[in-house]
Write a protein that holds these residues in place. Structure first.
Motif, PDB file in Angstrom:
ATOM      1  N   SER A  90     -15.452 -10.808 -41.333  1.00 31.67           N
ATOM      2  CA  SER A  90     -14.026 -10.853 -41.670  1.00 31.67           C
ATOM      3  C   SER A  90     -13.261 -11.746 -40.687  1.00 31.67           C
ATOM      4  O   SER A  90     -12.314 -12.422 -41.082  1.00 31.67           O
ATOM      5  CB  SER A  90     -13.436  -9.448 -41.717  1.00 31.67           C
ATOM      6  OG  SER A  90     -13.335  -8.932 -40.408  1.00 31.67           O
ATOM      7  N   VAL A  91     -13.684 -11.764 -39.427  1.00 30.12           N
ATOM      8  CA  VAL A  91     -13.015 -12.649 -38.467  1.00 30.12           C
ATOM      9  C   VAL A  91     -13.268 -14.110 -38.840  1.00 30.12           C
ATOM     10  O   VAL A  91     -12.355 -14.937 -38.881  1.00 30.12           O
ATOM     11  CB  VAL A  91     -13.508 -12.377 -37.023  1.00 30.12           C
ATOM     12  CG1 VAL A  91     -13.009 -13.461 -36.070  1.00 30.12           C
ATOM     13  CG2 VAL A  91     -13.022 -11.014 -36.549  1.00 30.12           C
ATOM     14  N   ASP A 106      -2.321  -7.971 -32.124  1.00 23.71           N
ATOM     15  CA  ASP A 106      -3.144  -7.735 -33.297  1.00 23.71           C
ATOM     16  C   ASP A 106      -3.719  -9.090 -33.704  1.00 23.71           C
ATOM     17  O   ASP A 106      -3.005 -10.100 -33.648  1.00 23.71           O
ATOM     18  CB  ASP A 106      -2.280  -7.172 -34.421  1.00 23.71           C
ATOM     19  CG  ASP A 106      -3.120  -6.797 -35.613  1.00 23.71           C
ATOM     20  OD1 ASP A 106      -3.539  -5.630 -35.685  1.00 23.71           O
ATOM     21  OD2 ASP A 106      -3.385  -7.686 -36.459  1.00 23.71           O
ATOM     22  N   LEU A 107      -4.990  -9.109 -34.091  1.00 26.94           N
ATOM     23  CA  LEU A 107      -5.654 -10.392 -34.336  1.00 26.94           C
ATOM     24  C   LEU A 107      -4.882 -11.259 -35.341  1.00 26.94           C
ATOM     25  O   LEU A 107      -4.882 -12.483 -35.231  1.00 26.94           O
ATOM     26  CB  LEU A 107      -7.095 -10.160 -34.814  1.00 26.94           C
ATOM     27  CG  LEU A 107      -7.996 -11.393 -34.775  1.00 26.94           C
ATOM     28  CD1 LEU A 107      -8.104 -11.977 -33.376  1.00 26.94           C
ATOM     29  CD2 LEU A 107      -9.390 -11.066 -35.309  1.00 26.94           C
ATOM     30  N   SER A 108      -4.213 -10.596 -36.279  1.00 28.52           N
ATOM     31  CA  SER A 108      -3.515 -11.380 -37.309  1.00 28.52           C
ATOM     32  C   SER A 108      -2.407 -12.258 -36.719  1.00 28.52           C
ATOM     33  O   SER A 108      -1.956 -13.201 -37.347  1.00 28.52           O
ATOM     34  CB  SER A 108      -2.939 -10.441 -38.360  1.00 28.52           C
ATOM     35  OG  SER A 108      -2.026  -9.556 -37.739  1.00 28.52           O
ATOM     36  N   GLN A 109      -1.999 -11.929 -35.482  1.00 32.09           N
ATOM     37  CA  GLN A 109      -0.947 -12.737 -34.858  1.00 32.09           C
ATOM     38  C   GLN A 109      -1.479 -14.046 -34.297  1.00 32.09           C
ATOM     39  O   GLN A 109      -0.716 -14.917 -33.896  1.00 32.09           O
ATOM     40  CB  GLN A 109      -0.290 -11.957 -33.702  1.00 32.09           C
ATOM     41  CG  GLN A 109       0.403 -10.700 -34.139  1.00 32.09           C
ATOM     42  CD  GLN A 109       0.652  -9.762 -32.960  1.00 32.09           C
ATOM     43  OE1 GLN A 109       0.260 -10.051 -31.839  1.00 32.09           O
ATOM     44  NE2 GLN A 109       1.288  -8.634 -33.236  1.00 32.09           N
ATOM     45  N   TRP A 110      -2.771 -14.132 -34.230  1.00 30.87           N
ATOM     46  CA  TRP A 110      -3.381 -15.322 -33.595  1.00 30.87           C
ATOM     47  C   TRP A 110      -3.451 -16.458 -34.596  1.00 30.87           C
ATOM     48  O   TRP A 110      -4.044 -16.300 -35.665  1.00 30.87           O
ATOM     49  CB  TRP A 110      -4.775 -14.949 -33.085  1.00 30.87           C
ATOM     50  CG  TRP A 110      -5.454 -16.043 -32.302  1.00 30.87           C
ATOM     51  CD1 TRP A 110      -4.888 -16.876 -31.398  1.00 30.87           C
ATOM     52  CD2 TRP A 110      -6.835 -16.394 -32.359  1.00 30.87           C
ATOM     53  NE1 TRP A 110      -5.827 -17.726 -30.866  1.00 30.87           N
ATOM     54  CE2 TRP A 110      -7.034 -17.448 -31.441  1.00 30.87           C
ATOM     55  CE3 TRP A 110      -7.931 -15.927 -33.081  1.00 30.87           C
ATOM     56  CZ2 TRP A 110      -8.273 -18.045 -31.242  1.00 30.87           C
ATOM     57  CZ3 TRP A 110      -9.164 -16.510 -32.884  1.00 30.87           C
ATOM     58  CH2 TRP A 110      -9.343 -17.557 -31.962  1.00 30.87           C
ATOM     59  N   GLN A 111      -2.826 -17.577 -34.265  1.00 28.59           N
ATOM     60  CA  GLN A 111      -2.869 -18.696 -35.204  1.00 28.59           C
ATOM     61  C   GLN A 111      -3.273 -19.991 -34.512  1.00 28.59           C
ATOM     62  O   GLN A 111      -2.452 -20.860 -34.277  1.00 28.59           O
ATOM     63  CB  GLN A 111      -1.517 -18.830 -35.894  1.00 28.59           C
ATOM     64  CG  GLN A 111      -1.491 -17.937 -37.102  1.00 28.59           C
ATOM     65  CD  GLN A 111      -0.119 -17.574 -37.570  1.00 28.59           C
ATOM     66  OE1 GLN A 111       0.888 -18.066 -37.074  1.00 28.59           O
ATOM     67  NE2 GLN A 111      -0.082 -16.697 -38.548  1.00 28.59           N
ATOM     68  N   ASP A 117      -4.865  -5.974 -26.812  1.00 28.53           N
ATOM     69  CA  ASP A 117      -4.597  -5.045 -27.907  1.00 28.53           C
ATOM     70  C   ASP A 117      -3.725  -3.872 -27.456  1.00 28.53           C
ATOM     71  O   ASP A 117      -2.990  -3.307 -28.249  1.00 28.53           O
ATOM     72  CB  ASP A 117      -5.895  -4.561 -28.567  1.00 28.53           C
ATOM     73  CG  ASP A 117      -6.918  -4.043 -27.574  1.00 28.53           C
ATOM     74  OD1 ASP A 117      -6.878  -4.447 -26.399  1.00 28.53           O
ATOM     75  OD2 ASP A 117      -7.770  -3.222 -27.982  1.00 28.53           O
ATOM     76  N   HIS A 119     -11.257 -15.784 -41.496  1.00 27.05           N
ATOM     77  CA  HIS A 119      -9.907 -16.237 -41.163  1.00 27.05           C
ATOM     78  C   HIS A 119      -9.870 -17.345 -40.134  1.00 27.05           C
ATOM     79  O   HIS A 119      -8.914 -18.098 -40.073  1.00 27.05           O
ATOM     80  CB  HIS A 119      -9.079 -15.059 -40.658  1.00 27.05           C
ATOM     81  CG  HIS A 119      -8.788 -14.063 -41.729  1.00 27.05           C
ATOM     82  ND1 HIS A 119      -9.535 -12.926 -41.904  1.00 27.05           N
ATOM     83  CD2 HIS A 119      -7.856 -14.067 -42.700  1.00 27.05           C
ATOM     84  CE1 HIS A 119      -9.065 -12.260 -42.932  1.00 27.05           C
ATOM     85  NE2 HIS A 119      -8.049 -12.922 -43.439  1.00 27.05           N
ATOM     86  N   TYR A 120     -10.883 -17.373 -39.281  1.00 27.30           N
ATOM     87  CA  TYR A 120     -10.813 -18.327 -38.177  1.00 27.30           C
ATOM     88  C   TYR A 120     -12.008 -19.260 -38.174  1.00 27.30           C
ATOM     89  O   TYR A 120     -13.148 -18.823 -38.093  1.00 27.30           O
ATOM     90  CB  TYR A 120     -10.734 -17.596 -36.836  1.00 27.30           C
ATOM     91  CG  TYR A 120      -9.484 -16.768 -36.723  1.00 27.30           C
ATOM     92  CD1 TYR A 120      -8.258 -17.393 -36.501  1.00 27.30           C
ATOM     93  CD2 TYR A 120      -9.523 -15.391 -36.868  1.00 27.30           C
ATOM     94  CE1 TYR A 120      -7.097 -16.651 -36.427  1.00 27.30           C
ATOM     95  CE2 TYR A 120      -8.360 -14.638 -36.795  1.00 27.30           C
ATOM     96  CZ  TYR A 120      -7.149 -15.278 -36.566  1.00 27.30           C
ATOM     97  OH  TYR A 120      -6.008 -14.541 -36.497  1.00 27.30           O
TER      98      TYR A 120
END
Lengths: 350, 510
Positions: free
Chosen positions: B222-223, B477-482, B472, B226-227
């Motif tokens: 899943s990671v 939260d990982l979703s904040q990482w862009q 954390d 997204h990345y």
């Protein structure tokens, strides 16, 4: 492909040798027995094509062949190919083009050649793009020194050198099948493009790592053959100093010494005295010489009539078992004489 | 002498020093002994490479890392400095003789610690002019360090023997305990300390608890959905690197994935490393064998599939992310019972008490009357299943107690019992210590406070605030990482155009 090679060798051994002899041939053991086996069973092409093969790896593969019922052992513990195995050999006949292996001639130089070639490509490709710092993919000092010297000559016009090299390499690759060419190129490293590891090539081609190593070696042998035949100057420059090794006679170092002494006119007995070796050892050397040197005169050891007699016995016994042939000839000849004829006869048959 | 910045530019093409380098170099050039801690990736090697080129005489670097030796010799040669070499157990006899004969001609010589046990090497070292004696990975001298090397304890004698050349002790991770220990072990050397903080303010920390280790695979997928950034995944098991690499390959057509561990042969290892450096690989599944000497600045994501055995190793591994100072993330995956893997590793690092007892009775039974009996310690390794590290540890003990001499003679029995008690105590002590170190890491995983504060608190009193997101527990939260995503390197599968781009990179296709 590796499986095919092993099966092919087993089939050639005609149920007269242990499986270890195949390992020794592939691995390239420099022993009189191995060299004779390679000659006798026409497996010289495979000699030393896989020098890094470990015995445990070989055993693992042959055990699998045994378990899947492609090979079996007879009561003398000699190995043979079963019907299933034979079917595989028939189905894949010609598929792997193993006839292009020429281990006897190329095994000695193929490593040096391909290291020089790949390191040159990597170095020039980087330097021409003005990148002077890169990790070399070849670690041997001797080869690095060679490339350095080579570079001294080519540095003034790297671009045109690379254009030439590309042209000549392309011509070779077009002369072979597509998948071998692809594999060859996948392995190359140049500017901002790193070659694939054996592990990655295996995954990409859905083959085993052994297969990949064999396919690459085969292509490298073909490359060398191509260079010898067509002699494109730019490619020839990679192996000029090596080619003399290619046609060196195929014998053990010890046999070579004996040969040198005999060239000076020494007899078997003289050599026994000079070298302080057993007579049987020197006889082994003479047999090796008979395989390696078609021009060797064996009349000193055996007359024409005797030769024909033994040759006939070998023919009738379509079997290379010495003791049987000896018995068939009512023990009229010794093993040395029979082996000598066999060596010479083999060459005539081929 | 010219200004150090000018020399740096002239020899290495860098305009400015990184934090700490100049101070360290000035001190050692001045003949001062230095103990320095610099964070991973801060350019430790410049601290002796530049003096090697500037000073008259030979710079000796003792390092336990063979791969580092090879890499550095290579790198220096690539830069055109040929007076660099290494002496280690991989040299052939012939090579070693040649190097030894010409030792005084080199500028930079790398040595493995066991080479310092070699009398010929020592005799030669006494004769040459040593301008600087570098102890790399100096924490190995400390029994409390995470990589204690018994051979390092002998450095004291060596330094004495060489009549106190200028010493530079370097390490990337040293707690105050370990620093103190280094200074105690080398008590005769008056060190100037250069301690630089090791915290990394651009790496965001995330610990992810899962209920079962199978869920780790799912999480990684899943990671990666997204990345698409340069990623390293650390494992403790070679098999697992291969398994997970395969899963990722099967799941993502467009990602280039490889595994890397100590069993790959050298040429394959070199290729995989370079592919990663050249961005031909997106994800690498590796053991701790990968990373030594890897100098890739844009690794964005480090995932620990398994945890190492202590905080120091963890800091080193996650510290490979974001050397370019851009925002990077460290994710540690934890499932119940995960502590068992490092526990087993720790146990295997020390010889078992049973094997020690058996070996001791063997020595005891050897001979009661004769004084000197020849033995082969390598045989012990086979009979009692000692690793190389075990064997070295045991031999050091036997030698210290005057039982074993020259690595092959048992010369005395008198202190055998004493030595047994001592070695058993030492093993117990070490194993307690290692368990304590593991607990520190485990506690960090379950802490409720700020992960950044807790991770570095043992190493330094001042910890910089996070440059980007913290951890954390501080609301990340990982979703904040862009991060900036990579463009996948797609290998063209047409050998003719491939051949052209390898051999004629200057030729541009329109």
């Amino acid at each position: 492909m590796f499986t095919f090679i092993i099966l092919f060798c087993v089939e050639r051994l005609k149920c007269q040798r242990s499986i270890a002899s195949i390992y020794h041939i592939l691995q390239g053991k420099r022993a009189a027995q191995t060299i004779q086996d390679a000659n006798l069973y026409q497996l010289t092409g495979f000699f030393s094509i896989y020098s890094k093969l470990r015995r445990s790896q070989f055993d693992q593969v042959t055990n699998q062949l045994l378990q899947s019922g492609w090979i079996a052992f007879d009561r003398n513990n000699y190995v043979y190919v079963t019907e299933v195995g034979k079917q595989f050999l028939i189905n894949h006949q010609g598929h792997f083009q193993i006839e292009y292996f020429d281990g006897v001639r190329y095994a000695k130089i193929v490593d040096v050649f391909i290291k020089r070639f790949s390191l040159t490509v990597q170095t020039y490709s980087n330097v021409v793009m003005d990148r002077r710092t890169f990790m070399t993919i070849v670690d041997d000092d001797a080869e690095k020194q060679w490339v350095k010297r080579h570079y001294q000559m080519a540095q003034n016009d790297l671009e045109s050198f690379l254009v030439d090299l590309h042209e000549s390499t392309k011509a070779f690759l077009k002369s072979i099948d597509h998948s071998s060419a692809q594999l060859f190129v996948d392995r190359l490293t140049g500017y901002q493009q790193v070659g694939l590891s054996v592990q990655q090539l295996a995954r990409k081609n859905n083959a085993s790592e052994h297969d990949i190593k064999m396919m690459l070696t085969l292509t490298y042998h073909r490359f060398l053959q191509y260079i010898e035949d067509r002699r494109p100057p730019i490619l020839l420059s990679f192996v000029n100093d090596q080619l003399s090794l290619v046609n060196q006679h195929f014998m053990t170092n010890s046999a070579r010494k004996t040969y040198q002494l005999m060239c000076k006119g020494l007899t078997i007995d003289d050599v026994v005295t000079v070298r302080q070796l057993k007579r049987s050892t020197i006889e082994d050397h003479v047999v090796e010489m008979a395989y390696a040197l078609p021009e060797l005169n064996i009349e000193t050891y055996i007359s024409d009539t005797e030769f024909n007699k033994i040759a006939k016995a070998i023919q009738l016994n379509d079997n290379r078992k010495l003791s049987l042939i000896k018995a068939y000839l009512n023990d009229e000849f010794n093993y040395f004489q029979i082996r000598l004829v066999m060596a010479r006869y083999q060459i005539k048959v081929n | 002498m010219e200004n150090l910045e000018i020399s740096l530019d002239r020899y290495f093409g860098y305009k400015t020093f990184r934090k700490g380098q100049k101070e360290i170099i000035s001190d050692v050039m001045d003949g001062q002994h230095v103990l320095a801690t610099l964070p991973t990736g801060a350019g430790k090697s410049i601290c002796y490479q530049l003096p090697a080129l500037l000073l008259k005489g030979v710079v000796i670097v003792v390092t336990p890392l063979l791969s580092l030796m090879e890499d550095q010799v290579k790198q220096m040669k690539q830069r055109g400095y040929s007076y660099v070499t290494s002496l280690n157990s991989f040299n052939t006899e012939q090579e070693r003789l040649t190097i030894m004969r010409n030792l005084h001609k080199y500028k930079l010589v790398f040595l493995s610690p066991e080479m310092l046990q070699n009398q010929n090497v020592l005799r030669k070292l006494v004769l040459i002019d040593i301008s600087l004696f570098v102890i790399d990975e100096a924490h190995c001298i400390s029994q409390w360090g995470h990589e204690f090397r018994p051979d390092y304890l002998k450095l004291n004698n060596v330094i004495d023997h060489l009549n106190y050349p200028t010493i530079l002790a370097l390490t990337a991770t040293a707690t105050p305990d370990v620093q103190k220990d280094i200074i105690t072990q080398l008590s005769s050397v008056p060190f100037n300390k250069h301690i630089y903080p090791i915290d990394r303010d651009n790496i965001t920390l995330l610990v992810k608890q899962v209920d079962h280790h199978h869920e780790k695979d799912q999480y990684i997928i899943s990671v990666l959905e997204h990345y698409n950034v340069p990623t390293m995944i650390y494992f403790s098991s070679k098999k697992e690197t291969e398994r997970v690499a395969l899963i990722i390959t099967q799941r993502f057509d467009q990602l280039n994935v490889a595994y890397y561990h100590g069993d790959l042969d050298t040429s394959d290892r070199l290729l995989i490393q370079q592919q990663f450096m050249e961005n031909q690989l997106d994800v690498i599944c590796c053991t701790s064998a990968f990373g030594m000497g890897i100098n890739k600045s844009d690794i964005r994501l480090i995932i620990h599939y398994h945890i190492p055995t202590q905080l120091e190793s963890f800091i080193q591994e996650m510290g490979r992310a974001g050397r370019d100072q851009l925002e990077s993330v460290s994710i540690t995956l934890v499932s119940p019972n995960d502590h068992q893997i490092p526990q087993r590793l720790i146990e295997s690092e020390l010889p078992s008490l049973e094997s020690i007892k058996m070996l001791w009775s063997e020595i005891e039974s050897l001979s009661q009357n004769e004084l000197t009996v020849e033995v082969d310690p390598n045989e012990w390794a086979l009979s009692y299943n000692f690793s190389e590290v075990h064997l070295r540890f045991i031999k050091n003990f036997l030698e210290a107690y005057g039982i074993l001499k020259y690595n092959k003679y048992i010369v005395s029995h008198s202190s055998l019992y004493e030595a047994k008690i001592a070695i058993i105590n030492k093993i117990n002590e070490r194993s307690r210590y290692k368990k304590h170190k593991l607990n520190e890491l485990l506690n960090w995983l379950t802490t409720s406070g700020c992960r950044r504060q807790r991770l570095y608190s043992k190493f330094q009193s001042q910890i910089s605030p996070a440059k980007y997101q913290c951890c954390d527990h501080c609301g990340f939260d990982l979703s904040q990482w862009q991060p900036l995503q990579s463009n996948n390197h797609q290998r063209v599968n047409d050998y003719l155009s491939q051949l052209k781009s390898v051999m004629m990179p200057f030729y541009e296709d329109e």
